[in-house]
Design an enzyme around this catalytic site. Structure first.
Site, PDB file in Angstrom:
ATOM      1  CD  GLU A   8       7.859 -23.865   5.929  1.00 32.78           C
ATOM      2  OE1 GLU A   8       6.546 -24.209   5.827  1.00 32.78           O
ATOM      3  OE2 GLU A   8       8.642 -25.289   6.038  1.00 32.78           O
ATOM      4  CD  GLU A  47       9.059 -26.766   1.441  1.00 27.35           C
ATOM      5  OE1 GLU A  47       9.560 -26.379   2.438  1.00 27.35           O
ATOM      6  OE2 GLU A  47       8.987 -25.851   0.560  1.00 27.35           O
TER       7      GLU A  47
END
Length: 283
Positions: free
Chosen positions: A118, A138
């Site tokens: 990210e 995730e």
């Protein structure tokens, strides 16, 4: 308002920071945990952002020891609760990095996962090595990629690939990332930082104000166009750099034409001289 930040005087513990005239190089430096992003690293990245907001320069971000960032620090994530999530600890710093006035270059090597990915998505440019592994696992940990991947990734690679990464835990190789334009080049590990600096050099040859304004306009919402483009161009049309750079272009163009014309006359004169000398020798 934050006071002036002198990066050279700051004490960093999770980052290695080098400031140059036109750029800042930041190395994520937690090799014992594969450069996992923890609260202290986030805090130190905020310090770097403050400095770059005050004195805009290109930012190059990389990791140490063959890894960009293996993700957020799982030990810290394990203990975070609802109120921590609502603070947007990682998303806030990544948004700030994405909004920096000058371009951000992410030089990726090895693992670039979770929060590390990210962070890379927040950059304007991503280049990597053949060992890059980039993705967002995730959901396998019972959470979502909430620091930008859920909305940035589909803009970068398209919805089908983004869903493979976000919903099915797909991790891309360097070649796969290159194929979907998530990275724009693959380099040998020893040459990665040289490639990043070469890109920074190319950016540095542009007019800094034009680069800054173009980045802002590029990221403006669709409904802001074309008004924002026209207003931004109005600012640039009044800048001294516009007049100087355009005049330099015209001068070079005129010089090239003059050189071509002079060159042609020189060749013609040389031919005439040679002909004259030849005629005199035959008399």
């Amino acid at each position: 308002m934050a006071g002036p930040v002198d990066l050279a005087a700051e004490k960093f513990h999770t980052l290695l920071v080098e400031e140059r005239t036109d750029r800042v190089v930041v190395l994520l430096n937690r090799p014992e945990v594969r450069n996992a992003i923890d609260q202290q690293m986030v805090d130190e990245l905020h310090v770097v952002c403050t400095a770059l907001e005050q004195n805009p320069k290109v930012l190059i971000i990389a990791g140490v020891e063959g890894v960009f960032a293996s993700g957020a620090d799982i030990a810290q994530l394990r203990e975070r609760r609802r109120d921590d999530a609502l603070q947007g600890i990682n998303s806030t710093i990544f948004v700030r990095i994405a909004k920096l006035p000058m371009p951000v270059i992410a030089a990726l090597d090895g693992y670039c996962l979770g929060g590390g990915a990210e962070l890379a998505y927040a950059a304007d440019f991503r280049i990597g090595t053949s060992t890059v592994r980039i993705g967002n696992p995730e959901t396998g940990l019972g959470i979502l990629a909430a620091a930008g991947a859920s909305w940035r990734l589909k803009e970068l690679v398209g919805e089908p690939v983004a869903k493979q990464i976000l919903l099915a835990g797909r991790v891309l190789t360097a070649e796969e990332a290159l194929a979907v334009n998530l990275i724009t080049g693959i380099h040998e590990a020893a040459e990665l930082m040289d490639a990043a600096h070469s890109l920074a050099d190319r950016i540095g040859r542009q007019d800094p104000l034009a680069v800054r304004i173009t980045k802002s306009v590029f990221h403006a919402p669709a409904e802001a166009h074309p008004v924002i483009d026209q207003l931004a161009q109005g600012i640039l049309f009044e800048s001294q750099a516009k007049f100087d750079r355009m005049q330099e272009f015209l001068d070079r163009k005129a010089g090239t034409k003059a050189g071509g014309k002079d060159g042609g006359n020189a060749a013609k004169n040389a031919g005439t001289t040679a002909g004259t000398e030849s005629g005199e020798q035959n008399r």
